[in-house]
Design a protein around this motif. Structure first.
Motif, short mmCIF file in Angstrom:
data_model
loop_
_atom_site.label_atom_id
_atom_site.label_comp_id
_atom_site.label_asym_id
_atom_site.label_seq_id
_atom_site.Cartn_x
_atom_site.Cartn_y
_atom_site.Cartn_z
N ASP A 1 -3.20 -13.05 -11.95
CA ASP A 1 -3.77 -13.71 -10.77
C ASP A 1 -2.70 -14.63 -10.17
OD1 ASP A 1 -6.87 -13.13 -10.67
OD2 ASP A 1 -6.34 -13.41 -12.79
N HIS B 1 -7.29 -2.28 -10.91
CA HIS B 1 -7.98 -2.98 -9.83
C HIS B 1 -6.97 -3.91 -9.13
CE1 HIS B 1 -12.09 -2.56 -12.09
NE2 HIS B 1 -11.67 -1.42 -11.55
N SER C 1 -6.73 -6.58 -5.67
CA SER C 1 -7.44 -7.23 -4.57
C SER C 1 -6.59 -8.35 -3.98
CB SER C 1 -8.79 -7.79 -5.03
OG SER C 1 -8.61 -8.83 -5.97
N GLN D 1 -8.76 1.03 -7.67
CA GLN D 1 -9.59 0.29 -6.72
C GLN D 1 -8.73 -0.77 -6.02
OE1 GLN D 1 -13.02 -1.58 -8.45
NE2 GLN D 1 -13.70 -2.50 -6.53
N VAL D 2 -8.62 -0.66 -4.69
CA VAL D 2 -7.81 -1.60 -3.90
C VAL D 2 -8.71 -2.24 -2.84
CG1 VAL D 2 -5.81 -1.89 -2.41
CG2 VAL D 2 -5.76 -0.18 -4.24
N GLU D 3 -8.76 -3.55 -2.83
CA GLU D 3 -9.57 -4.31 -1.86
C GLU D 3 -8.67 -5.31 -1.15
OE1 GLU D 3 -12.66 -6.12 -4.08
OE2 GLU D 3 -13.64 -4.23 -4.63
N ILE D 4 -8.59 -5.19 0.17
CA ILE D 4 -7.75 -6.07 1.00
C ILE D 4 -8.63 -6.80 2.00
CG2 ILE D 4 -5.79 -6.22 2.57
CD1 ILE D 4 -5.02 -5.30 -0.21
N ASP D 5 -8.54 -8.11 2.02
CA ASP D 5 -9.29 -8.94 2.96
C ASP D 5 -8.73 -8.74 4.37
OD1 ASP D 5 -10.63 -10.89 4.37
OD2 ASP D 5 -10.42 -12.42 2.80
N ASN E 1 -7.20 -11.63 -1.16
CA ASN E 1 -8.18 -12.36 -0.35
C ASN E 1 -7.57 -13.64 0.19
OD1 ASN E 1 -10.87 -10.84 -0.90
ND2 ASN E 1 -9.96 -11.11 -2.94
N PHE F 1 -4.32 -13.24 -4.99
CA PHE F 1 -3.98 -11.85 -5.31
C PHE F 1 -4.30 -11.58 -6.78
CE2 PHE F 1 -0.88 -8.40 -6.25
CZ PHE F 1 -1.31 -7.50 -5.29
N HIS F 2 -5.05 -10.52 -7.02
CA HIS F 2 -5.49 -10.18 -8.38
C HIS F 2 -5.11 -8.74 -8.71
CE1 HIS F 2 -8.04 -9.73 -11.94
NE2 HIS F 2 -8.43 -8.57 -11.42
N GLN G 1 0.83 -1.20 0.00
CA GLN G 1 0.00 0.00 0.00
C GLN G 1 0.86 1.26 0.00
OE1 GLN G 1 -2.48 -0.97 3.40
NE2 GLN G 1 -4.20 -1.47 2.07
#
Length: 338
Positions: free
Chosen positions: A333, A271, A273, A236-240, A275, A283-284, A219
């Motif tokens: 991916d 994008h 992400s 767009q950043v999405e972290i589980d 998870n 990781f994508h 990050q």
């Protein structure tokens, strides 16, 4: 203690076992009760027990001799030589003593008995020693091969790390260069952020870190890259939140993100992400690309080739990496078993 037993106690006890076997077989065949004869004669024969040390020394010498030979011959030939040496020692020392201490001197069955029994026992002793030595040598060779393989692995990982740093610095310094034309203060802030990233890279690439620390580093890098991009970028950043204390090798995610920022274009979106799925880090990364960049990205660069090799070394059969080109986008991916 084990060496003392093997060197000083076992040869005597083994000789005692052989002597007892010879005398009991002789007693069964001839009826000669050696325990009823004068004690002096029995005591003289008991001196033969110390021959166990001589047999042990000679057989160990022969074993070392054959083990040192660069091109060992047939095993049967080795066993024949050992048997001949045992027979020569037995007939040259034990039989003469038995002849003077026996009831009726040395008869034919005495010669057979007092030659055959020690030969069989000491040949068995040699076979077992040889098998143990071969197993030990094979184990040591395997350890040596594993050590060499591990050294090669460490050397290759260090080489990959040396490749990675210049690649990362090249892209980061380009960012600072363009910012200096726009805003010196922003460039200074970027240099401070860059120093934090480089400090993290001092970690040994063969030592694991927590996934939380790796994502925090990622990050920080994203923030560094975002500072040089214009406001049109849709990021767009999405972290589980479940990804935190698990262990992972460092700097495996960065090349994919770095690649996305490097080639982002077209509709200008990225994008990202991360998870946790069934014990796997999933990781994508995907980004829009202009048509002119599509071919270059399909080839990949030093960073992606470096990543493939590091994954193969650090996570053999425990990772999946899929890179896909689409008409107007590119996706990566990565799955790693945690």
């Amino acid at each position: 203690m084990e060496q003392f037993w093997r060197k000083y106690i076992f040869p005597f006890l083994y000789a005692l076992l052989i002597y007892t076997a010879m005398r009991l077989i002789n007693a069964v065949l001839t009826g000669f009760r050696f325990w009823e004869r004068p004690l002096l004669e029995t005591s003289i024969e008991f001196l033969l027990l110390f021959m166990g040390y001589v047999y042990s020394y000679v057989l160990n010498y022969l074993l070392r001799y054959y083990q040192r030979k660069p091109k060992p011959g047939p095993v049967i030939k080795e066993y024949l030589v050992v048997s001949a040496v045992i027979i020569a020692m037995t007939d040259g020392i034990i039989l003469p003593i038995q002849h003077f201490t026996g009831d009726n001197g040395s008869q034919l069955y005495d010669v057979i008995n007092f030659t055959l029994i020690p030969t069989l026992f000491y040949l068995l002793y040699y076979v077992i020693k040889r098998a143990n030595a071969s197993l030990r040598k094979s184990y040591e060779q395997q350890l040596l091969l594993e050590k060499i393989s591990n050294n090669q692995l460490q050397t290759e990982l260090r080489f990959l790390k040396a490749q990675f740093h210049p690649h990362f610095l090249f892209n980061a310094l380009n960012t600072v260069y363009f910012q200096m034309d726009e805003n010196i203060g922003t460039a200074k802030q970027t240099v401070e952020t860059l120093s934090e990233l480089l400090r993290y890279q001092l970690y040994d690439h063969q030592q694991t870190v927590t996934v939380g620390k790796e994502l925090q580093y990622l990050q920080t890098y994203i923030g560094l890259q975002r500072s040089r991009m214009n406001d049109h970028l849709r990021l767009q950043v999405e972290i589980d939140n479940q990804l935190n204390k698990q262990s992972v090798y460092p700097l495996l995610l960065l090349p994919l993100v770095e690649n996305a920022f490097k080639y982002a274009g077209g509709e200008y979106w990225i994008h990202i992400s991360a998870n946790l799925q069934n014990g796997w880090l999933v990781f994508h990364v995907s980004n829009a690309v202009p048509t002119a960049i599509e071919v270059k990205q399909r080839r990949g660069g030093i960073g992606l080739e470096n990543l493939r090799r590091r994954l193969a070394l650090l996570y053999p059969e425990k990772h999946e990496l899929a890179l896909c080109n689409h008409p107007d986008s590119y996706s990566a991916d990565l799955k790693i078993a945690l």
